[in-house]
Design a protein around this motif. Structure first.
Motif, PDB file in Angstrom:
ATOM      1  N   TRP A  84       0.842  -1.199   0.000  1.00  0.00           N
ATOM      2  CA  TRP A  84       0.000   0.000   0.000  1.00  0.00           C
ATOM      3  C   TRP A  84       0.874   1.246   0.000  1.00  0.00           C
ATOM      4  N   TRP A  85       0.386   2.288  -0.664  1.00  0.00           N
ATOM      5  CA  TRP A  85       0.993   3.604  -0.494  1.00  0.00           C
ATOM      6  C   TRP A  85       0.328   4.277   0.704  1.00  0.00           C
ATOM      7  N   MET A  86       1.153   4.644   1.665  1.00  0.00           N
ATOM      8  CA  MET A  86       0.670   5.235   2.903  1.00  0.00           C
ATOM      9  C   MET A  86       0.961   6.739   2.927  1.00  0.00           C
ATOM     10  N   MET A  87       0.297   7.444   3.831  1.00  0.00           N
ATOM     11  CA  MET A  87       0.621   8.836   4.130  1.00  0.00           C
ATOM     12  C   MET A  87       0.744   8.990   5.633  1.00  0.00           C
ATOM     13  N   LYS A  88       1.936   9.398   6.064  1.00  0.00           N
ATOM     14  CA  LYS A  88       2.204   9.563   7.498  1.00  0.00           C
ATOM     15  C   LYS A  88       1.956   8.266   8.248  1.00  0.00           C
TER      16      LYS A  88
END
Length: 235
Positions: A14-18
């Motif tokens: 998955w591409w995560m943010m923070k």
């Protein structure tokens, strides 16, 4: 259809943010099309392949994207292309000269290329795209260091024929290194790689088997006009 069933699947993370999954409700999202529009499709392709280890999650941020774009694409690769084109136009009448000197700096570049090519192909075969690209850019940084060792801009001021041969050799080595780098980058950045091959005076790289050996194929080739492959983008 009488087609054998697959024995395995390649699954990325998955591409995560923070550290968390992106969420529209929390406003934690990014537009890949917007980034590609600002920086170019090839630059975006490079980032996602350079940043993620296949099978693991990875964090995505504009700051991280800008850091990769500036340090690796604009500074390491883009500046090297500009330096090569500028010096070839000034010191070699716009044609790739012959390499006539083969001393320790030239030998070190060839050895570095052989190691980088081997590791890059090994990693790509194992879906380790980020590790392969990391190794390739170590070679590209080494080309910049080679230019700093030979300093053709200083040697060009000399009247010594031996210095003139070193200038020609430096340009030949830089050009060949860029050609080979562009060939490896073709599946990752097809448009940028094609531009690189054109401006260094090379034919397109259609198959790795035929174009990854260090040689003198560019000797006598006419280089293109200076270009900015990775322009500065205002935030």
């Amino acid at each position: 259809c009488d087609i054998p069933l697959p024995k395995g699947y390649l699954v990325h993370g998955w591409w995560m943010m923070k550290g968390a999954k992106m969420s529209k409700s929390q406003g934690e999202t990014l537009s890949p099309l917007e980034l590609a529009g600002q920086y170019g499709t090839d630059s975006f392709r490079y980032f996602v392949m350079r940043e993620m280890t296949v099978g693991q999650d990875s964090d995505f941020s504009v700051e991280l994207f800008n850091a990769r774009y500036t340090a690796e694409l604009a500074n390491d690769l883009g500046n090297l292309v500009s330096r090569f084109l500028n010096m070839t136009a000034r010191y070699a009448d716009g044609r790739v000269p012959a390499q006539t000197v083969d001393e320790e700096p030239e030998q070190a570049v060839r050895q570095s290329w052989a190691a980088a090519r081997t590791e890059f192909l090994k990693q790509f075969d194992a879906f380790g795209f980020n590790r392969g690209l990391e190794r390739l850019f170590e070679f590209i940084r080494g080309l910049n260091q080679y230019a700093g060792i030979r300093e053709p801009w200083k040697l060009a001021k000399s009247d010594d024929p031996a210095d003139a041969e070193k200038v020609a050799t430096a340009l030949a080595v830089m050009g060949e290194g860029l050609r080979l780098s562009a060939c490896l980058l073709t599946p990752v950045m097809p448009e940028i790689s094609q531009k690189m091959l054109e401006v260094v005076g090379s034919e397109p790289c259609e198959a790795w088997d035929a174009c990854l050996e260090w040689g003198s194929i560019l000797q006598g080739a006419t280089v293109g006009e200076k270009i900015i492959l990775f322009p500065r983008v205002e935030a």
